[in-house]
Design an enzyme around this catalytic site. Structure first.
Site, PDB file in Angstrom:
ATOM      1  N   LEU A  67     -14.034  28.322  -2.899  1.00  0.00           N
ATOM      2  CA  LEU A  67     -13.618  26.931  -2.689  1.00  0.00           C
ATOM      3  C   LEU A  67     -12.170  26.689  -3.111  1.00  0.00           C
ATOM      4  O   LEU A  67     -11.471  25.894  -2.485  1.00  0.00           O
ATOM      5  CB  LEU A  67     -14.564  25.982  -3.412  1.00  0.00           C
ATOM      6  CG  LEU A  67     -15.937  25.876  -2.751  1.00  0.00           C
ATOM      7  CD1 LEU A  67     -16.936  25.202  -3.663  1.00  0.00           C
ATOM      8  CD2 LEU A  67     -15.841  25.156  -1.434  1.00  0.00           C
ATOM      9  N   ALA A  70     -10.160  27.985  -0.225  1.00  0.00           N
ATOM     10  CA  ALA A  70     -10.298  27.071   0.912  1.00  0.00           C
ATOM     11  C   ALA A  70      -9.527  25.771   0.694  1.00  0.00           C
ATOM     12  O   ALA A  70      -8.808  25.304   1.583  1.00  0.00           O
ATOM     13  CB  ALA A  70     -11.772  26.769   1.175  1.00  0.00           C
ATOM     14  N   GLU A  71      -9.660  25.195  -0.492  1.00  0.00           N
ATOM     15  CA  GLU A  71      -8.969  23.928  -0.753  1.00  0.00           C
ATOM     16  C   GLU A  71      -7.455  24.120  -0.792  1.00  0.00           C
ATOM     17  O   GLU A  71      -6.697  23.274  -0.329  1.00  0.00           O
ATOM     18  CB  GLU A  71      -9.451  23.275  -2.046  1.00  0.00           C
ATOM     19  CG  GLU A  71      -8.780  21.938  -2.273  1.00  0.00           C
ATOM     20  CD  GLU A  71      -9.621  20.934  -3.032  1.00  0.00           C
ATOM     21  OE1 GLU A  71      -9.104  19.819  -3.245  1.00  0.00           O
ATOM     22  OE2 GLU A  71     -10.755  21.235  -3.399  1.00  0.00           O
ATOM     23  N   THR A  72      -7.022  25.234  -1.332  1.00  0.00           N
ATOM     24  CA  THR A  72      -5.589  25.518  -1.369  1.00  0.00           C
ATOM     25  C   THR A  72      -5.023  25.590   0.047  1.00  0.00           C
ATOM     26  O   THR A  72      -4.027  24.924   0.363  1.00  0.00           O
ATOM     27  CB  THR A  72      -5.317  26.841  -2.122  1.00  0.00           C
ATOM     28  OG1 THR A  72      -5.759  26.696  -3.475  1.00  0.00           O
ATOM     29  CG2 THR A  72      -3.848  27.210  -2.092  1.00  0.00           C
TER      30      THR A  72
END
Length: 150
Positions: A67, A70-72
């Site tokens: 995550l 992914a968020e980065t």
């Protein structure tokens, strides 16, 4: 004021983006996780992260690390889309984990689903070095413009 030039270079950020990121760098968590950027655009963002140092007690890549990658990637893509007068703020993220990995390098490929004026949505697929799908995430970012109310 801290100079983040070397941090930006180490993370693979091209010089053309250094001014946009010069006040904050790529962020302490990105540095700590070992994330490197390979491609950067609102439509497609690619980055890597080592498994080593990002594992959970069973010796496999931590689900939260998926995550973080992914968020980065999704937030950086949304930030580029927002431009210099905007700011991307993550408002939702979710993931499905398909298989585990215990060694090597994970690659995240972020693809735009929607690039709107106030919202962006990206899908991020994480794969291992053999190209096997490890997880799939979706992130939505709110685009806030300079001078707009919270």
């Amino acid at each position: 004021m801290t100079d983040y030039t070397q941090e930006l270079i180490d993370a693979g950020i091209p010089p053309i983006m250094h001014q946009m990121l010069s006040r904050h760098g790529v962020g302490a968590l990105v540095v700590r996780m070992g994330i490197k950027f390979l491609e950067l655009s609102p439509e497609r963002m690619v980055g890597t992260m080592p498994v080593e140092g990002n594992t959970q007690v069973a010796g496999i890549l931590h689900g939260g690390a998926h995550l973080v990658l992914a968020e980065t990637l999704g937030s950086f893509a949304a930030g580029i889309h927002a431009g210099v007068d905007g700011q991307a703020l993550g408002i939702e993220i979710g993931a499905s984990h398909h298989r585990s990995v215990a060694t090597g390098l994970v690659t995240g490929t972020c693809t735009a689903i929607h690039l709107g004026r106030t919202l962006t949505t990206h899908e991020v697929v994480m794969t291992d070095e053999a190209g096997r799908k490890l997880s799939t995430a979706r992130i939505t970012n709110l685009i806030r413009r300079s001078g707009s109310a919270e």
